[in-house]
Scaffold this active site. Structure first.
Site, PDB file in Angstrom:
ATOM      1  N   SER A 239      91.994  65.065  57.578  1.00 38.41           N
ATOM      2  CA  SER A 239      90.646  64.969  57.032  1.00 38.41           C
ATOM      3  C   SER A 239      90.395  66.145  56.076  1.00 38.41           C
ATOM      4  O   SER A 239      91.119  66.301  55.094  1.00 38.41           O
ATOM      5  CB  SER A 239      89.631  64.925  58.184  1.00 38.41           C
ATOM      6  OG  SER A 239      88.382  64.480  57.758  1.00 38.41           O
TER       7      SER A 239
ATOM      8  N   ASP B  22      89.634  53.264  60.119  1.00 38.59           N
ATOM      9  CA  ASP B  22      88.922  54.509  59.826  1.00 38.59           C
ATOM     10  C   ASP B  22      87.537  54.197  59.271  1.00 38.59           C
ATOM     11  O   ASP B  22      87.399  53.500  58.270  1.00 38.59           O
ATOM     12  CB  ASP B  22      89.729  55.337  58.822  1.00 38.59           C
ATOM     13  CG  ASP B  22      89.258  56.782  58.734  1.00 38.59           C
ATOM     14  OD1 ASP B  22      88.068  57.047  58.973  1.00 38.59           O
ATOM     15  OD2 ASP B  22      90.090  57.647  58.403  1.00 38.59           O
TER      16      ASP B  22
ATOM     17  N   HIS C  75      89.878  57.345  62.642  1.00 39.19           N
ATOM     18  CA  HIS C  75      90.017  58.527  61.789  1.00 39.19           C
ATOM     19  C   HIS C  75      90.960  59.569  62.381  1.00 39.19           C
ATOM     20  O   HIS C  75      91.312  60.533  61.706  1.00 39.19           O
ATOM     21  CB  HIS C  75      88.633  59.147  61.557  1.00 39.19           C
ATOM     22  CG  HIS C  75      88.609  60.226  60.528  1.00 39.19           C
ATOM     23  ND1 HIS C  75      89.032  60.037  59.225  1.00 39.19           N
ATOM     24  CD2 HIS C  75      88.228  61.537  60.607  1.00 39.19           C
ATOM     25  CE1 HIS C  75      88.891  61.158  58.548  1.00 39.19           C
ATOM     26  NE2 HIS C  75      88.415  62.084  59.363  1.00 39.19           N
TER      27      HIS C  75
END
Length: 314
Positions: free
Chosen positions: A100, A234, A262
Site C-alpha cells: 500500500s 481489494d 487489500h
C-alpha cells in the site's frame, strides 16, 4: 497493536527512535508496511521468508513503536529513513517489498537508491493511479483530527473495533479487510499517531485521489526486476492498478490472487511467501550501472509493444 512473537529492536537515528524486526539469514528482504499499520502486518509471512532470507521489517516513523515526531513524512523522507536504518544495520543491498503506502516508499527507495536495490515487490501498492478509498481521502479533510479524537473515545472505539472484527468474519468480499481496518482505527486513539498519519496522507493524497505516481518513472524498472501482487477483491486501491503496473513496466511480473482483499500477504500468507521466494529465485538481482541509468534517463519513457504479462493464481 496485535501481539507478535518476533523480537522488536530499537535504534535511534537522527534523534528519533526506530523500531524494527530483523530475523533470518540470507539475501536481505526489506518489508515496508502500509498507512496506519506497522511491522506486525507482515507477521503471517515473516517466519516463512526468514527460512531463506534476512528479513527486516521496520515500523516507519509515525507508526507502531517508532517515534511520532513533527517531522518529514514525505515519501522521499521515508526512503531516506529506511536507507539510514539499513546503513546502520550494515546491509548494503535489499529486495524491497512494500504494501500500500509502503509500496510508494519502495518505489521511491528504488528510484533514489538504485545501487542498493536488487528487486522491487509491490503489494496492493499506492502510486500507480489516482483512485483510492474515500476513507483515505477523508483523512485530508479539515476537522479529521478532532472528529477522530471523538470517534476513538474508549466506549465508542471499543464498540467500533468489535463491530468491524465481527463483520470481517462474514464470507463477503466487502468485509475482507475489516479486521486490519479495525487495528488501524484502534491505533488512532494516540493523538501523535493521528497527526503523523494526517501528515503522511496529505503528502500523497488530495480530495481527487493519489497525487504521487510512478507513471513518469516506471521505465526505470527496465534495469530492475519488479513483481506486483494484488488481491482481486481489494476495496482500498482497485485491482485494475495491477494492470496499470504491467502496462507501465512491461517486464514486471504481476500476480492477482483470488479471494483476497487489500492485504494478500495476510489473506494467503503461504501463497504470498511462495510468490516472493520464486520471484527472488528466478530473477537476477539488479546491478547498478551509472552509464545505463544515465541512458535510461536520457531516453525517457517508451510505450510497451505487445501484450503484458498478467498472472492470476487459482
Amino acid at each position: 497493536m496485535p501481539s507478535t512473537p518476533h523480537e522488536v529492536q530499537y535504534l535511534t537515528i537522527h534523534s528519533h527512535r526506530r523500531a524494527y524486526v530483523k530475523v533470518g539469514e540470507g539475501p536481505a528482504l526489506l518489508l515496508l508496511h502500509g498507512l496506519g499499520c506497522d511491522h506486525t502486518t507482515w507477521g503471517p509471512v515473516i517466519d516463512d521468508l526468514a527460512k531463506r532470507f534476512t528479513v527486516i521489517a521496520p515500523d516507519l516513523l509515525g507508526h507502531g513503536l517508532s517515534a511520532k515526531p513533527r517531522a518529514d513524512y514525505s515519501v522521499g523522507g521515508y526512503a531516506n529513513g529506511v536507507r539510514d536504518l539499513l546503513t546502520v544495520l550494515g546491509i548494503d543491498k535489499v529486495t524491497v517489498i512494500g504494501h500500500s503506502f509502503g509500496g510508494g516508499v519502495a518505489m521511491q527507495f528504488a528510484y533514489q537508491f538504485p545501487e542498493r536495490t536488487e528487486r522491487v515487490v509491490l503489494v496492493a501498492s499506492g502510486g500507480l493511479g489516482p483512485e483510492v478509498s474515500p476513507a483515505i481521502r477523508a483523512i485530508t479533510t479539515p476537522g479529521f483530527h478532532q472528529a477522530m479524537g471523538l470517534a476513538t473515545l474508549p466506549g465508542v472505539r471499543h464498540l467500533g473495533v468489535a463491530g468491524m472484527k465481527a463483520l470481517s468474519s462474514l464470507p463477503l468480499k466487502g468485509t475482507h479487510d475489516l479486521a486490519e481496518v479495525a487495528d488501524i482505527y484502534d491505533s488512532f486513539k494516540d493523538p501523535a499517531a493521528r497527526a503523523a498519519i494526517r501528515h503522511v496522507v496529505r503528502a500523497v493524497v488530495d480530495w481527487k485521489g493519489q497525487i504521487v505516481t510512478m507513471a513518469d518513472r516506471a521505465y526505470l524498472t527496465q534495469a530492475m526486476p519488479m513483481c506486483v501482487v494484488w488481491g482481486r477483491d481489494d476495496r482500498v486501491i482497485p485491482v485494475r492498478h495491477a494492470s496499470l503496473a504491467a502496462a507501465l513496466a512491461p517486464k514486471s511480473r504481476v500476480e492477482v490472487i483470488p479471494n483476497s482483499g487489500h492485504f494478500p500477504h495476510k489473506d494467503h500468507p503461504q501463497r504470498f511467501a511462495r510468490i516472493v521466494t520464486d520471484f527472488v529465485r528466478t530473477t537476477q538481482p539488479a546491478t547498478y550501472s551509472r552509464a545505463r541509468w544515465r541512458q535510461l534517463l536520457r531516453n525517457g519513457y517508451v510505450p510497451p509493444v505487445g501484450p503484458v504479462e498478467l498472472l492470476a493464481e487459482a
